[in-house]
Design an enzyme around this catalytic site. Sequence first.
Site, PDB file in Angstrom:
ATOM      1  N   SER A 181      -5.915   5.616   1.632  1.00  0.00           N
ATOM      2  CA  SER A 181      -5.799   5.488   2.961  1.00  0.00           C
ATOM      3  C   SER A 181      -6.412   6.774   2.663  1.00  0.00           C
ATOM      4  O   SER A 181      -6.146   8.026   4.488  1.00  0.00           O
ATOM      5  CB  SER A 181      -4.506   5.621   2.771  1.00  0.00           C
ATOM      6  OG  SER A 181      -4.170   6.844   1.529  1.00  0.00           O
ATOM      7  N   GLU A 196       4.759  -2.986  -0.042  1.00  0.00           N
ATOM      8  CA  GLU A 196       4.379  -2.368   1.730  1.00  0.00           C
ATOM      9  C   GLU A 196       4.873  -2.795   2.599  1.00  0.00           C
ATOM     10  O   GLU A 196       4.887  -3.824   2.639  1.00  0.00           O
ATOM     11  CB  GLU A 196       2.851  -1.522   1.455  1.00  0.00           C
ATOM     12  CG  GLU A 196       2.724  -0.764   2.584  1.00  0.00           C
ATOM     13  CD  GLU A 196       1.385  -0.087   2.883  1.00  0.00           C
ATOM     14  OE1 GLU A 196       0.758   0.076   2.060  1.00  0.00           O
ATOM     15  OE2 GLU A 196       0.716   0.174   4.073  1.00  0.00           O
TER      16      GLU A 196
HETATM   17  O1  KIV Z   1      -3.813   4.444   0.042  1.00  0.00           O
HETATM   18  C1  KIV Z   1      -2.703   4.393   0.073  1.00  0.00           C
HETATM   19  O2  KIV Z   1      -1.813   5.348   0.533  1.00  0.00           O
HETATM   20  C2  KIV Z   1      -1.958   3.223  -0.816  1.00  0.00           C
HETATM   21  C3  KIV Z   1      -0.725   3.940  -0.310  1.00  0.00           C
HETATM   22  C4  KIV Z   1      -0.100   3.763   0.705  1.00  0.00           C
HETATM   23  C5  KIV Z   1       0.362   2.806  -1.138  1.00  0.00           C
HETATM   24  O3  KIV Z   1      -2.099   2.407  -0.800  1.00  0.00           O
END
Ligand code: KIV
Length: 297
Positions: free
Chosen positions: A51, A189
């Site tokens: 993310s 998720e």
């Molecule tokens: O990349 C991320 O932050 C994630 C979380 C949302 C679990 O995969």
Amino acid sequence: MPEEKNQKVTIPLLQDKKKQKEKIVAVTAYDFPVAKIVDECGIDLILVGDSLGMVVLGYENTIPVTMEEMIHHAKPVGRASKRALVVGDMPYFSFHLSIEESVVNASRFLKEAGTKAVKIEGASKKRLKLIEALIDAEIPVMGHVGLTPQSIHHFGQFKVKGKEVDEAERIITDAINLEEAGVFSVVLECIPMEVARIITEKLKIPTIGIGAGPYCDGQILVFHDLVGFSNGYLPKFVKRYADLHELISGAVKDYIDDVKGGKFPEDKYSYHLNEKEAAELAKKEAETLGKKKKRGK
Ligand code: KIV
């Protein structure tokens, strides 16, 4: 810090929390100061998530994130975390070509960034084989099912998965298969809470939910969403615990006004010469000015 808050979080300790019915609290971090704060607050697990691409690097989705970018951001998080279990997220195309290349990429998180495990999205047969190979190379793996953002182009958009029985059953099977392949925990998720509850009851390993309701063994949120760093779109499942965007904007606007209005820096933010040095400097400046005048400059 109290004893329990100080205790280093290991994978067995995390798994024990499920047995003790103690909730696991996780959050993402991508740099030293944030990792230090959340670690000191007593967060159990820090995910250096891909993310990163969306909340820090300004990409539209997580697809462009590279191994180099992940390692660059995982290193300071590894350095800052004294207690939490740090997990590095394998970015898109770092685990798709061959098992050998994927194991090498995953090992970089442990060897270069000091993370204790990696996370991988998906539970296809090929993915399960890879997970077994990683575990065989002493690399603990966290699974991730439900909405897997690296599959955005398959899904077309980010939306809740498992709302129909067929898809819910597939997600349940995926989670069971991941546990059998040896993952130490699994992220659920954006799935209905009823589906997350079934998975959580069936698995011995902890489930960590994001948009998966209250029955998971733990919860994770993206740090920037949790503290309200951006003022853009937020999914329904995000609870904003602060409004940093507002706070930071206010501070920067006050700074602009102060500089433009000559209010900053005030005397207390400035340095002074002592009297002797000030007098000597003034004398020298006056002499230089006098010489220039004589030369007609
Ligand atoms: O990349 C991320 O932050 C994630 C979380 C949302 C679990 O995969």
